[in-house]
Design an enzyme around this catalytic site. Structure first.
Site, PDB file in Angstrom:
ATOM      1  NE  ARG A  55      -0.697   1.603   3.655  1.00  0.00           N
ATOM      2  CZ  ARG A  55       0.434   2.308   3.826  1.00  0.00           C
ATOM      3  NH1 ARG A  55       1.610   1.714   4.062  1.00  0.00           N
ATOM      4  NH2 ARG A  55       0.412   3.625   3.770  1.00  0.00           N
ATOM      5  N   GLY A  56       0.191   2.418  -0.083  1.00  0.00           N
ATOM      6  CA  GLY A  56       0.927   3.655  -0.259  1.00  0.00           C
ATOM      7  C   GLY A  56       1.066   3.880  -1.756  1.00  0.00           C
ATOM      8  CB  ALA A  57       0.230   6.790  -3.880  1.00  0.00           C
ATOM      9  NE  ARG A  92      -6.387   0.655  -2.078  1.00  0.00           N
ATOM     10  CZ  ARG A  92      -5.787   1.252  -1.031  1.00  0.00           C
ATOM     11  NH1 ARG A  92      -4.480   1.114  -0.853  1.00  0.00           N
ATOM     12  NH2 ARG A  92      -6.474   1.998  -0.193  1.00  0.00           N
ATOM     13  CD  GLN A 200      -3.953   2.510   6.627  1.00  0.00           C
ATOM     14  OE1 GLN A 200      -4.621   2.880   7.580  1.00  0.00           O
ATOM     15  NE2 GLN A 200      -4.502   2.270   5.445  1.00  0.00           N
ATOM     16  CG  ASP A 241      -3.410   7.884  -1.793  1.00  0.00           C
ATOM     17  OD1 ASP A 241      -3.351   8.397  -0.663  1.00  0.00           O
ATOM     18  OD2 ASP A 241      -3.045   6.713  -2.031  1.00  0.00           O
ATOM     19  CG  ASN A 251      -3.027  11.498   2.191  1.00  0.00           C
ATOM     20  OD1 ASN A 251      -2.416  10.598   1.599  1.00  0.00           O
ATOM     21  ND2 ASN A 251      -2.793  11.774   3.455  1.00  0.00           N
TER      22      ASN A 251
HETATM   23  O1  MRU Z   1      -4.930   3.038   1.881  1.00  0.00           O
HETATM   24  P1  MRU Z   1      -3.450   3.292   1.912  1.00  0.00           P
HETATM   25  O2  MRU Z   1      -2.808   2.803   3.160  1.00  0.00           O
HETATM   26  O3  MRU Z   1      -2.775   2.830   0.658  1.00  0.00           O
HETATM   27  O4  MRU Z   1      -3.344   4.893   1.937  1.00  0.00           O
HETATM   28  C1  MRU Z   1      -2.074   5.464   1.889  1.00  0.00           C
HETATM   29  C2  MRU Z   1      -2.098   6.942   1.970  1.00  0.00           C
HETATM   30  O5  MRU Z   1      -3.120   7.569   2.018  1.00  0.00           O
HETATM   31  C3  MRU Z   1      -0.771   7.636   1.897  1.00  0.00           C
HETATM   32  O6  MRU Z   1      -0.808   8.839   2.600  1.00  0.00           O
HETATM   33  C4  MRU Z   1      -0.420   7.952   0.425  1.00  0.00           C
HETATM   34  O7  MRU Z   1      -0.602   6.820  -0.382  1.00  0.00           O
HETATM   35  C5  MRU Z   1       0.964   8.432   0.273  1.00  0.00           C
HETATM   36  S1  MRU Z   1       2.161   7.164   0.555  1.00  0.00           S
HETATM   37  C6  MRU Z   1       3.693   7.795   0.293  1.00  0.00           C
END
Ligand code: MRU
Length: 347
Positions: A55-57, A92, A200, A241, A251
């Site tokens: 996870r994380g963009a 996603r 998270q 994101d 985000n």
């Molecule tokens: O649902 P997630 O855990 O993938 O969401 C992640 C976030 O919202 C982060 O802030 C975003 O992806 C930036 S990660 C460098």
């Protein structure tokens, strides 16, 4: 190999690529268990993305790029390549990095097929995925440097969700900025919002900060605005994101409330993210698709039910912060301020 091709070994990494197979640290199990899982193609990679094992963009994009590269190695026929790309893109909806990464590897594979035939596609797809990984690694380092320059002198930083090495290559985005700030000033402390419903912040950011030796206090999301109002926070720094063309930012859900509180208190609200998160084709935040996740994530945790049977649930995984609440967006190509539309286009 750890992290990006050619990159030095790091303490924390979310994914490993050995040239053929992708392995992921299953983030759903952290912090209690560190289990690595091996992926082999598009469907298992898409499943891992959908259930947030990765996870994380930026890391979603990198995982999808390798997922497509692995699928192309199995079946490089144009129909199979397109189908694998569609499977991955659909995993996603909100982080634009996913479609960006898949499109890059798809274009590389189809280009190779057109020019040299199907046999050339696997190497071209792998090379493109590895190039993307390297670019994101270098971008993270630059974001950390520029963000720490911008926030010089700010000591008590509030952040949301997880934006560190688990979310992006290298040190991450927002957490990379915070880590660099802490490296320059040992007095830096972090208020990490737990980030309901999947925690998270509690499970991942607190774990990363402990490993990095950066002082961190965990707070429930609802405590953030009050702490900001009473002067306990010098700056809010978050990841992103998707950044729309006008500077609106999607985000993790809860981010917008922190931005409102920061604006009311007159402290900086800074967004950090690579340009792969920039979506100039989406004019503003209203056009960003917000992922709605399963009600079970809100109704229970760790197998225990926390709400009465039958209660209705809304579970948007992200929210949009309007550009006017954002002090600056830190990218690897520079720090962008208002007017965001003009300045993002100029990147
Ligand atoms: O649902 P997630 O855990 O993938 O969401 C992640 C976030 O919202 C982060 O802030 C975003 O992806 C930036 S990660 C460098």
């Amino acid at each position: 190999m750890l992290d990006a091709p050619g990159a030095p070994d790091r303490k924390i990494a979310a994914l490993r690529w050995d040239g053929e197979r992708l392995t992921l640290l299953d983030q759903t199990l952290l912090p209690s268990e560190e289990r690595w899982i091996t992926l082999t193609g598009a469907q298992d990679t898409a499943d891992a993305i959908a259930r947030l094992a990765v996870r994380g963009a930026p890391n979603i994009g990198i995982a999808a790029a390798y997922g497509l590269a692995m699928a192309v190695s199995v079946d490089p026929s144009p129909a199979a390549v397109r189908e694998a790309a569609a499977t991955l893109s659909g995993a996603r909806p909100t982080a634009v990095n996913l479609a960006y990464a898949v499109d890059r590897v798809l274009d590389a594979a189809m280009g190779a097929i057109g020019e040299l035939g199907e046999r050339a596609a696997p190497a071209a797809a792998r090379a493109e995925a590895e190039a993307l990984h390297s670019e994101e690694y270098l971008a993270a380092a630059e974001i950390a440097r520029l963000g720490a320059d911008l926030l010089r002198g700010r000591r008590r930083i509030l952040t949301h969700c997880n934006t560190g090495a688990l979310a992006a290559p290298g040190a991450g985005s927002a957490l990379g900025v915070i880590a660099e700030l802490a490296a320059r000033n040992p007095a830096v402390t972090v208020l990490a919002c737990e980030t309901r419903p999947l925690l998270q912040g509690a499970r991942l950011t607190a774990w990363e900060l402990q490993r990095l030796g950066i002082p961190c206090e965990l707070v429930v999301d609802g405590a953030a605005a009050g702490l900001i109002r009473t002067g306990a926070v010098d700056a809010v720094v978050v990841g992103c994101d998707r950044i729309a063309a006008n500077g609106d930012v999607a985000n993790k859900v809860g981010t917008y409330a922190h931005a409102l509180a920061a604006a009311a208190a007159g402290i900086p609200f800074v967004v950090a993210g690579p340009t792969s998160t920039l979506d100039l084709a989406t004019p503003d935040g209203d056009g960003i698709p917000v992922e709605e996740r399963h009600a079970d994530e809100v109704l229970g945790f760790g197998g225990a039910s926390i709400a009465p049977d039958g209660v209705a649930v809304r579970n948007p995984a992200f929210d949009v912060t309007p550009a006017e609440l954002i002090t600056a967006i830190v990218t690897e190509r520079g720090v962008v301020r208002a007017p965001f539309g003009e300045n993002l286009a100029a990147l």
